[in-house]
Motif scaffolding. Structure first.
Motif, PDB file in Angstrom:
ATOM      1  N   LYS A  11       0.821  -1.206   0.000  1.00 32.85           N
ATOM      2  CA  LYS A  11       0.000   0.000   0.000  1.00 32.85           C
ATOM      3  C   LYS A  11       0.860   1.264   0.000  1.00 32.85           C
ATOM      4  O   LYS A  11       1.906   1.306   0.651  1.00 32.85           O
ATOM      5  N   VAL A  12       0.379   2.258  -0.731  1.00 29.37           N
ATOM      6  CA  VAL A  12       0.953   3.602  -0.705  1.00 29.37           C
ATOM      7  C   VAL A  12      -0.209   4.574  -0.564  1.00 29.37           C
ATOM      8  O   VAL A  12      -1.163   4.532  -1.343  1.00 29.37           O
ATOM      9  N   HIS A  13      -0.137   5.440   0.447  1.00 31.23           N
ATOM     10  CA  HIS A  13      -1.201   6.424   0.680  1.00 31.23           C
ATOM     11  C   HIS A  13      -0.839   7.729  -0.013  1.00 31.23           C
ATOM     12  O   HIS A  13       0.275   8.229   0.130  1.00 31.23           O
ATOM     13  N   VAL A  14      -1.774   8.288  -0.773  1.00 30.23           N
ATOM     14  CA  VAL A  14      -1.525   9.543  -1.480  1.00 30.23           C
ATOM     15  C   VAL A  14      -1.503  10.728  -0.514  1.00 30.23           C
ATOM     16  O   VAL A  14      -1.993  10.633   0.615  1.00 30.23           O
ATOM     17  N   THR A  15      -0.936  11.816  -0.975  1.00 27.73           N
ATOM     18  CA  THR A  15      -0.885  13.057  -0.188  1.00 27.73           C
ATOM     19  C   THR A  15      -1.327  14.234  -1.056  1.00 27.73           C
ATOM     20  O   THR A  15      -0.700  15.296  -1.068  1.00 27.73           O
ATOM     21  N   PHE A  16      -2.407  14.022  -1.820  1.00 25.16           N
ATOM     22  CA  PHE A  16      -2.883  15.009  -2.795  1.00 25.16           C
ATOM     23  C   PHE A  16      -3.179  16.375  -2.176  1.00 25.16           C
ATOM     24  O   PHE A  16      -2.862  17.405  -2.724  1.00 25.16           O
ATOM     25  N   ASN A  17      -3.846  16.345  -1.032  1.00 22.94           N
ATOM     26  CA  ASN A  17      -4.337  17.576  -0.423  1.00 22.94           C
ATOM     27  C   ASN A  17      -4.323  17.423   1.097  1.00 22.94           C
ATOM     28  O   ASN A  17      -3.819  16.436   1.628  1.00 22.94           O
ATOM     29  N   GLU A  18      -4.872  18.393   1.791  1.00 26.32           N
ATOM     30  CA  GLU A  18      -4.805  18.393   3.256  1.00 26.32           C
ATOM     31  C   GLU A  18      -5.504  17.180   3.870  1.00 26.32           C
ATOM     32  O   GLU A  18      -4.966  16.537   4.775  1.00 26.32           O
ATOM     33  N   SER A  19      -6.693  16.846   3.380  1.00 22.91           N
ATOM     34  CA  SER A  19      -7.407  15.697   3.941  1.00 22.91           C
ATOM     35  C   SER A  19      -6.670  14.390   3.669  1.00 22.91           C
ATOM     36  O   SER A  19      -6.606  13.500   4.524  1.00 22.91           O
ATOM     37  N   ALA A  20      -6.068  14.287   2.464  1.00 24.88           N
ATOM     38  CA  ALA A  20      -5.290  13.092   2.132  1.00 24.88           C
ATOM     39  C   ALA A  20      -4.042  13.016   2.999  1.00 24.88           C
ATOM     40  O   ALA A  20      -3.616  11.916   3.404  1.00 24.88           O
ATOM     41  N   GLN A  21      -3.450  14.147   3.321  1.00 24.93           N
ATOM     42  CA  GLN A  21      -2.260  14.170   4.171  1.00 24.93           C
ATOM     43  C   GLN A  21      -2.593  13.712   5.587  1.00 24.93           C
ATOM     44  O   GLN A  21      -1.798  13.002   6.227  1.00 24.93           O
ATOM     45  N   ILE A  22      -3.757  14.092   6.076  1.00 22.82           N
ATOM     46  CA  ILE A  22      -4.188  13.623   7.397  1.00 22.82           C
ATOM     47  C   ILE A  22      -4.393  12.109   7.368  1.00 22.82           C
ATOM     48  O   ILE A  22      -3.985  11.389   8.279  1.00 22.82           O
ATOM     49  N   GLY A  23      -5.017  11.620   6.288  1.00 19.66           N
ATOM     50  CA  GLY A  23      -5.199  10.183   6.135  1.00 19.66           C
ATOM     51  C   GLY A  23      -3.870   9.454   6.074  1.00 19.66           C
ATOM     52  O   GLY A  23      -3.694   8.384   6.669  1.00 19.66           O
ATOM     53  N   ALA A  24      -2.904  10.057   5.367  1.00 23.36           N
ATOM     54  CA  ALA A  24      -1.570   9.454   5.257  1.00 23.36           C
ATOM     55  C   ALA A  24      -0.896   9.401   6.616  1.00 23.36           C
ATOM     56  O   ALA A  24      -0.217   8.425   6.956  1.00 23.36           O
ATOM     57  N   MET A  25      -1.072  10.438   7.394  1.00 21.92           N
ATOM     58  CA  MET A  25      -0.507  10.470   8.744  1.00 21.92           C
ATOM     59  C   MET A  25      -1.039   9.292   9.569  1.00 21.92           C
ATOM     60  O   MET A  25      -0.275   8.588  10.243  1.00 21.92           O
ATOM     61  N   ILE A  26      -2.330   9.061   9.484  1.00 25.99           N
ATOM     62  CA  ILE A  26      -2.950   7.969  10.237  1.00 25.99           C
ATOM     63  C   ILE A  26      -2.453   6.613   9.737  1.00 25.99           C
ATOM     64  O   ILE A  26      -2.064   5.744  10.531  1.00 25.99           O
ATOM     65  N   TYR A  27      -2.430   6.448   8.406  1.00 26.97           N
ATOM     66  CA  TYR A  27      -2.008   5.161   7.852  1.00 26.97           C
ATOM     67  C   TYR A  27      -0.552   4.846   8.189  1.00 26.97           C
ATOM     68  O   TYR A  27      -0.228   3.761   8.665  1.00 26.97           O
ATOM     69  N   TYR A  28       0.351   5.804   7.941  1.00 25.89           N
ATOM     70  CA  TYR A  28       1.772   5.535   8.151  1.00 25.89           C
ATOM     71  C   TYR A  28       2.128   5.443   9.630  1.00 25.89           C
ATOM     72  O   TYR A  28       3.129   4.812   9.995  1.00 25.89           O
ATOM     73  N   ALA A  29       1.311   6.049  10.488  1.00 26.35           N
ATOM     74  CA  ALA A  29       1.519   5.870  11.930  1.00 26.35           C
ATOM     75  C   ALA A  29       1.336   4.402  12.308  1.00 26.35           C
ATOM     76  O   ALA A  29       2.042   3.880  13.182  1.00 26.35           O
ATOM     77  N   ALA A  30       0.404   3.745  11.631  1.00 30.72           N
ATOM     78  CA  ALA A  30       0.180   2.318  11.887  1.00 30.72           C
ATOM     79  C   ALA A  30       1.276   1.481  11.241  1.00 30.72           C
ATOM     80  O   ALA A  30       1.866   0.592  11.880  1.00 30.72           O
ATOM     81  N   GLU A  31       1.591   1.770   9.983  1.00 29.34           N
ATOM     82  CA  GLU A  31       2.571   0.954   9.256  1.00 29.34           C
ATOM     83  C   GLU A  31       3.949   1.004   9.907  1.00 29.34           C
ATOM     84  O   GLU A  31       4.639  -0.018  10.022  1.00 29.34           O
ATOM     85  N   MET A  32       4.383   2.186  10.341  1.00 30.45           N
ATOM     86  CA  MET A  32       5.724   2.308  10.905  1.00 30.45           C
ATOM     87  C   MET A  32       5.841   1.580  12.242  1.00 30.45           C
ATOM     88  O   MET A  32       6.910   1.051  12.574  1.00 30.45           O
ATOM     89  N   GLN A  33       4.761   1.511  13.004  1.00 30.23           N
ATOM     90  CA  GLN A  33       4.809   0.790  14.277  1.00 30.23           C
ATOM     91  C   GLN A  33       4.726  -0.721  14.080  1.00 30.23           C
ATOM     92  O   GLN A  33       5.367  -1.487  14.804  1.00 30.23           O
ATOM     93  N   LEU A  34       3.970  -1.140  13.088  1.00 34.12           N
ATOM     94  CA  LEU A  34       3.810  -2.572  12.821  1.00 34.12           C
ATOM     95  C   LEU A  34       4.993  -3.146  12.050  1.00 34.12           C
ATOM     96  O   LEU A  34       5.256  -4.348  12.099  1.00 34.12           O
ATOM     97  N   GLY A  35       5.676  -2.277  11.293  1.00 37.46           N
ATOM     98  CA  GLY A  35       6.759  -2.749  10.449  1.00 37.46           C
ATOM     99  C   GLY A  35       6.251  -3.409   9.185  1.00 37.46           C
ATOM    100  O   GLY A  35       7.006  -4.059   8.458  1.00 37.46           O
ATOM    101  N   LYS A  36       4.991  -3.239   8.895  1.00 33.22           N
ATOM    102  CA  LYS A  36       4.356  -3.803   7.706  1.00 33.22           C
ATOM    103  C   LYS A  36       3.000  -3.132   7.540  1.00 33.22           C
ATOM    104  O   LYS A  36       2.582  -2.341   8.394  1.00 33.22           O
ATOM    105  N   LYS A  37       2.307  -3.451   6.449  1.00 33.04           N
ATOM    106  CA  LYS A  37       0.987  -2.854   6.256  1.00 33.04           C
ATOM    107  C   LYS A  37       0.039  -3.361   7.343  1.00 33.04           C
ATOM    108  O   LYS A  37       0.162  -4.511   7.813  1.00 33.04           O
ATOM    109  N   PRO A  38      -0.907  -2.534   7.770  1.00 31.55           N
ATOM    110  CA  PRO A  38      -1.887  -2.974   8.770  1.00 31.55           C
ATOM    111  C   PRO A  38      -2.729  -4.132   8.244  1.00 31.55           C
ATOM    112  O   PRO A  38      -2.873  -4.317   7.032  1.00 31.55           O
ATOM    113  N   SER A  39      -3.287  -4.899   9.159  1.00 28.35           N
ATOM    114  CA  SER A  39      -4.153  -6.009   8.771  1.00 28.35           C
ATOM    115  C   SER A  39      -5.403  -5.482   8.077  1.00 28.35           C
ATOM    116  O   SER A  39      -5.749  -4.306   8.190  1.00 28.35           O
ATOM    117  N   HIS A  40      -6.069  -6.374   7.362  1.00 25.56           N
ATOM    118  CA  HIS A  40      -7.304  -6.002   6.680  1.00 25.56           C
ATOM    119  C   HIS A  40      -8.329  -5.470   7.680  1.00 25.56           C
ATOM    120  O   HIS A  40      -9.010  -4.466   7.421  1.00 25.56           O
TER     121      HIS A  40
END
Length: 206
Positions: A77-106
């Motif tokens: 998975k790669v989260h886009v950063t098109f605009n402000e709302s997408a950047q907030i979403g990316a922050m949430i997603y990558y906060a999970a991925e970086m702690q797990l060391g992999k993509k979050p579960s389904h």
């Protein structure tokens, strides 16, 4: 009679050719080559580009296990950063991925989509509480509680995602990158099986 048999063979040949063409993904219709080779980013062979704020991406998430089954690939998975709302979403997603060391579960992905896309009646406090729960229920730190070092790691992950989508000129989601070279044009597909068919075809391409 001989003429009729000849016509039958011609008709059958045309039918077979038509079926062959319809099942083979066409460049420019079902997929396109990316303007830059993204292999240097060491992406998984099949990578979904998405946004937690995208309703179509939320629906696609429910189909990811099926696509993985049909292609035999674990989809990154790669989260886009098109605009402000997408950047907030990316922050949430990558906060999970970086702690797990992999993509979050389904299951976690579904929770993150649900928290991010709460209805109009939900307040910012409601959304934050739902996001906090999605992390805390899995013994993870909510991005809202990150320390300075964690924030630096998070911004680095978001910058990398931005580099990938910018160089690949990814302008819409959800979509799939295959082998770092090809982008699946998802709106051209009628169902999840046809998407998997295009991915499988691209996996055979150089």
């Amino acid at each position: 009679m001989k003429k009729l048999i000849t016509l039958a063979f011609v008709a059958l040949s045309a039918l077979l050719v038509g079926c062959s063409e319809s099942s083979t993904p066409q460049e420019g219709t079902h997929y396109k080559q990316l303007p830059a080779n993204l292999s240097t980013f060491r992406l998984p062979v099949v990578t979904e580009v998405f946004s937690l704020n995208c309703g179509h991406c939320r629906k696609m998430e429910s189909e990811i296990p099926k696509i993985e089954e049909l292609t035999g690939e674990s989809i990154g998975k790669v989260h886009v950063t098109f605009n402000e709302s997408a950047q907030i979403g990316a922050m949430i997603y990558y906060a999970a991925e970086m702690q797990l060391g992999k993509k979050p579960s389904h299951t976690m992905m579904l929770d993150l989509f649900a928290a991010t896309q709460m209805g109009d009646g939900a307040t910012l406090g409601d959304k934050k509480a739902a996001i906090d729960r999605a992390f805390q229920n899995r013994s993870l730190v909510s991005p809202y509680d990150f320390n300075d070092e964690q924030q630096k790691q998070l911004f680095a992950a978001m910058q990398l995602a931005d580099d990938i989508t910018t160089k690949g000129e990814i302008n819409s989601v959800p979509t799939f990158i295959v082998k770092g070279k090809y982008e699946v044009i998802t709106p051209a597909h009628q169902d999840v099986e046809s998407i998997a068919n295009t991915i499988n075809f691209l996996l055979t391409q150089p």
